[in-house]
Every structure is written in C-alpha cells, then in structure tokens.
Design a protein around this motif. Sequence first.
Motif, PDB file in Angstrom:
ATOM      1  N   LEU A 159       0.868  -1.176   0.000  1.00 41.72           N
ATOM      2  CA  LEU A 159       0.000   0.000   0.000  1.00 41.72           C
ATOM      3  C   LEU A 159       0.902   1.223   0.000  1.00 41.72           C
ATOM      4  O   LEU A 159       1.780   1.348   0.863  1.00 41.72           O
ATOM      5  N   SER A 160       0.718   2.102  -0.981  1.00 40.32           N
ATOM      6  CA  SER A 160       1.569   3.287  -1.065  1.00 40.32           C
ATOM      7  C   SER A 160       0.789   4.453  -1.652  1.00 40.32           C
ATOM      8  O   SER A 160      -0.293   4.289  -2.198  1.00 40.32           O
ATOM      9  N   VAL A 161       1.387   5.637  -1.534  1.00 35.59           N
ATOM     10  CA  VAL A 161       0.806   6.864  -2.079  1.00 35.59           C
ATOM     11  C   VAL A 161       1.871   7.551  -2.923  1.00 35.59           C
ATOM     12  O   VAL A 161       3.036   7.630  -2.527  1.00 35.59           O
ATOM     13  N   TRP A 162       1.438   8.041  -4.076  1.00 40.94           N
ATOM     14  CA  TRP A 162       2.325   8.664  -5.053  1.00 40.94           C
ATOM     15  C   TRP A 162       1.781  10.028  -5.449  1.00 40.94           C
ATOM     16  O   TRP A 162       0.575  10.253  -5.417  1.00 40.94           O
ATOM     17  N   ARG A 163       2.681  10.913  -5.847  1.00 39.00           N
ATOM     18  CA  ARG A 163       2.281  12.262  -6.272  1.00 39.00           C
ATOM     19  C   ARG A 163       1.279  12.183  -7.422  1.00 39.00           C
ATOM     20  O   ARG A 163       0.295  12.913  -7.470  1.00 39.00           O
ATOM     21  N   ASP A 164       1.549  11.259  -8.376  1.00 37.69           N
ATOM     22  CA  ASP A 164       0.696  11.145  -9.550  1.00 37.69           C
ATOM     23  C   ASP A 164       0.947   9.806 -10.237  1.00 37.69           C
ATOM     24  O   ASP A 164       1.821   9.036  -9.828  1.00 37.69           O
ATOM     25  N   PHE A 165       0.167   9.549 -11.264  1.00 36.74           N
ATOM     26  CA  PHE A 165       0.269   8.304 -12.011  1.00 36.74           C
ATOM     27  C   PHE A 165       1.654   8.138 -12.624  1.00 36.74           C
ATOM     28  O   PHE A 165       2.224   7.045 -12.618  1.00 36.74           O
ATOM     29  N   GLU A 166       2.213   9.206 -13.150  1.00 32.04           N
ATOM     30  CA  GLU A 166       3.507   9.127 -13.819  1.00 32.04           C
ATOM     31  C   GLU A 166       4.606   8.660 -12.861  1.00 32.04           C
ATOM     32  O   GLU A 166       5.486   7.884 -13.250  1.00 32.04           O
ATOM     33  N   ALA A 167       4.583   9.117 -11.627  1.00 34.59           N
ATOM     34  CA  ALA A 167       5.598   8.698 -10.652  1.00 34.59           C
ATOM     35  C   ALA A 167       5.477   7.202 -10.356  1.00 34.59           C
ATOM     36  O   ALA A 167       6.483   6.478 -10.330  1.00 34.59           O
ATOM     37  N   LEU A 168       4.256   6.729 -10.153  1.00 37.06           N
ATOM     38  CA  LEU A 168       4.042   5.303  -9.899  1.00 37.06           C
ATOM     39  C   LEU A 168       4.437   4.483 -11.123  1.00 37.06           C
ATOM     40  O   LEU A 168       5.093   3.443 -11.005  1.00 37.06           O
ATOM     41  N   GLU A 169       4.061   4.943 -12.288  1.00 39.73           N
ATOM     42  CA  GLU A 169       4.395   4.240 -13.528  1.00 39.73           C
ATOM     43  C   GLU A 169       5.910   4.159 -13.729  1.00 39.73           C
ATOM     44  O   GLU A 169       6.436   3.121 -14.145  1.00 39.73           O
ATOM     45  N   THR A 170       6.615   5.223 -13.404  1.00 41.38           N
ATOM     46  CA  THR A 170       8.076   5.209 -13.512  1.00 41.38           C
ATOM     47  C   THR A 170       8.653   4.114 -12.635  1.00 41.38           C
ATOM     48  O   THR A 170       9.474   3.310 -13.083  1.00 41.38           O
ATOM     49  N   PHE A 171       8.234   4.059 -11.383  1.00 43.15           N
ATOM     50  CA  PHE A 171       8.734   3.019 -10.487  1.00 43.15           C
ATOM     51  C   PHE A 171       8.379   1.631 -10.995  1.00 43.15           C
ATOM     52  O   PHE A 171       9.237   0.747 -11.097  1.00 43.15           O
ATOM     53  N   ALA A 172       7.113   1.423 -11.332  1.00 41.96           N
ATOM     54  CA  ALA A 172       6.636   0.079 -11.666  1.00 41.96           C
ATOM     55  C   ALA A 172       7.219  -0.467 -12.960  1.00 41.96           C
ATOM     56  O   ALA A 172       7.543  -1.650 -13.037  1.00 41.96           O
ATOM     57  N   PHE A 173       7.386   0.383 -13.959  1.00 41.05           N
ATOM     58  CA  PHE A 173       7.721  -0.120 -15.288  1.00 41.05           C
ATOM     59  C   PHE A 173       8.980   0.443 -15.924  1.00 41.05           C
ATOM     60  O   PHE A 173       9.353   0.013 -17.014  1.00 41.05           O
ATOM     61  N   LYS A 174       9.651   1.383 -15.250  1.00 38.82           N
ATOM     62  CA  LYS A 174      10.841   1.984 -15.857  1.00 38.82           C
ATOM     63  C   LYS A 174      12.071   1.873 -14.960  1.00 38.82           C
ATOM     64  O   LYS A 174      13.018   2.637 -15.099  1.00 38.82           O
ATOM     65  N   THR A 175      12.022   0.943 -14.028  1.00 42.07           N
ATOM     66  CA  THR A 175      13.159   0.652 -13.153  1.00 42.07           C
ATOM     67  C   THR A 175      13.330  -0.864 -13.116  1.00 42.07           C
ATOM     68  O   THR A 175      12.566  -1.605 -13.737  1.00 42.07           O
ATOM     69  N   ILE A 176      14.274  -1.331 -12.336  1.00 40.77           N
ATOM     70  CA  ILE A 176      14.487  -2.766 -12.189  1.00 40.77           C
ATOM     71  C   ILE A 176      13.251  -3.471 -11.623  1.00 40.77           C
ATOM     72  O   ILE A 176      13.076  -4.681 -11.784  1.00 40.77           O
ATOM     73  N   HIS A 177      12.365  -2.725 -10.985  1.00 37.44           N
ATOM     74  CA  HIS A 177      11.125  -3.316 -10.490  1.00 37.44           C
ATOM     75  C   HIS A 177      10.388  -4.063 -11.608  1.00 37.44           C
ATOM     76  O   HIS A 177       9.766  -5.105 -11.368  1.00 37.44           O
ATOM     77  N   LYS A 178      10.457  -3.576 -12.831  1.00 42.74           N
ATOM     78  CA  LYS A 178       9.778  -4.228 -13.964  1.00 42.74           C
ATOM     79  C   LYS A 178      10.253  -5.664 -14.126  1.00 42.74           C
ATOM     80  O   LYS A 178       9.462  -6.550 -14.443  1.00 42.74           O
ATOM     81  N   ARG A 179      11.530  -5.918 -13.908  1.00 42.70           N
ATOM     82  CA  ARG A 179      12.053  -7.282 -14.012  1.00 42.70           C
ATOM     83  C   ARG A 179      11.352  -8.205 -13.010  1.00 42.70           C
ATOM     84  O   ARG A 179      10.994  -9.329 -13.327  1.00 42.70           O
ATOM     85  N   PHE A 180      11.142  -7.704 -11.814  1.00 38.23           N
ATOM     86  CA  PHE A 180      10.459  -8.489 -10.794  1.00 38.23           C
ATOM     87  C   PHE A 180       8.969  -8.614 -11.122  1.00 38.23           C
ATOM     88  O   PHE A 180       8.366  -9.668 -10.949  1.00 38.23           O
ATOM     89  N   TYR A 181       8.377  -7.561 -11.597  1.00 38.98           N
ATOM     90  CA  TYR A 181       6.971  -7.580 -11.995  1.00 38.98           C
ATOM     91  C   TYR A 181       6.733  -8.653 -13.063  1.00 38.98           C
ATOM     92  O   TYR A 181       5.749  -9.402 -13.001  1.00 38.98           O
ATOM     93  N   ASP A 182       7.640  -8.733 -14.018  1.00 37.46           N
ATOM     94  CA  ASP A 182       7.496  -9.707 -15.102  1.00 37.46           C
ATOM     95  C   ASP A 182       7.627 -11.151 -14.628  1.00 37.46           C
ATOM     96  O   ASP A 182       7.181 -12.067 -15.317  1.00 37.46           O
TER      97      ASP A 182
END
Length: 153
Positions: free
Chosen positions: A76-99
């Motif tokens: 559970l987290s809070v982000w400034r906006d969709f773009e910030a969350l999207e950056t973390f989820a899909f434009k960092t190493i987190h994406k490797r784990f997500y996949d």
Amino acid sequence: MKQPEGHHLAQFNWATLRYDVKDPRVAEFTRNIARMNALAERIPGFIWRHLDDPKQLRRLAHTGTFKRTPRFTTTLSVWRDFEALETFAFKTIHKRFYDKRAEWFEPHEGAYHVLWWVPEGHRPTIPEAVERAEHLLSQGDTAAAFGWRYLSG
C-alpha cells in the motif's frame, strides 16, 4: 481520468505466494522486498508506503480474495501522480520483478491491484484499501476504485 486537484494517487496490490516465504522457489522475491521498497522511496513523486502493521493485516477478511494466510502479501503506497508510480513500476528494475510474478504468486481471477485518489496528506489504512479493492472487484473501474488501464486510457 484527470487527477483531482489537491489529491495524490493511492495504490494497493495483493497476492498469495505459491510457496512458503522461506521456500527457495520464492527466495529471489523475498530477498529483494527491502530493495524494491528502498527503490520506490527514492523515486521522485513517492509520498508514503504502509509499513507492515500486523494489527491492520489481521483485520483482513478470513475468506475470499483477502483470506488471511501466511503467504498473503500486500503493498500500500501513495504517489504524487500516475507518472511517478508508472516510472517506479515499469521503468526501473522493479519491472524485471513484476514480469516474474507468475513464478512467485498463485494465479487468481480478477484484479490484483487497485488505485484511487486520496486528498494530499491522507494515509490510507489496510481496511480502507481492502474496501477499495472489493469495490473494484465487484463494480469494475469507477472513479472510486480503478486499475491502470482506466487511469492511463
């Protein structure tokens, strides 16, 4: 969907590990939880994340999607906006784990995450997040609870 003025984006996701938390088949995931949390906290636009609170987790329903088991996990987290969350989820190493999530988590029908707007400064609780998730699961995307596609499309 346009972000309401004076609001941030809350996100809640849930899953059940396929194996016990100490099982080597989920070790890559469990070894990297702290790393992913630390990465999220460094992303511009990250506001807050719920720290594991056993008291709140115990309030989860005992049946259905939110049945309490030792392998059930949430974020559970809070982000400034969709773009910030999207950056973390899909434009960092987190994406490797997500996949790789299908290797570590049991499949289930329906959504496994929910998003909603919260007034700036509000810190949602686990029961509040579960209520939003249940709304999404029963009603589909609405202004009160929605998924990625609803927000980005």
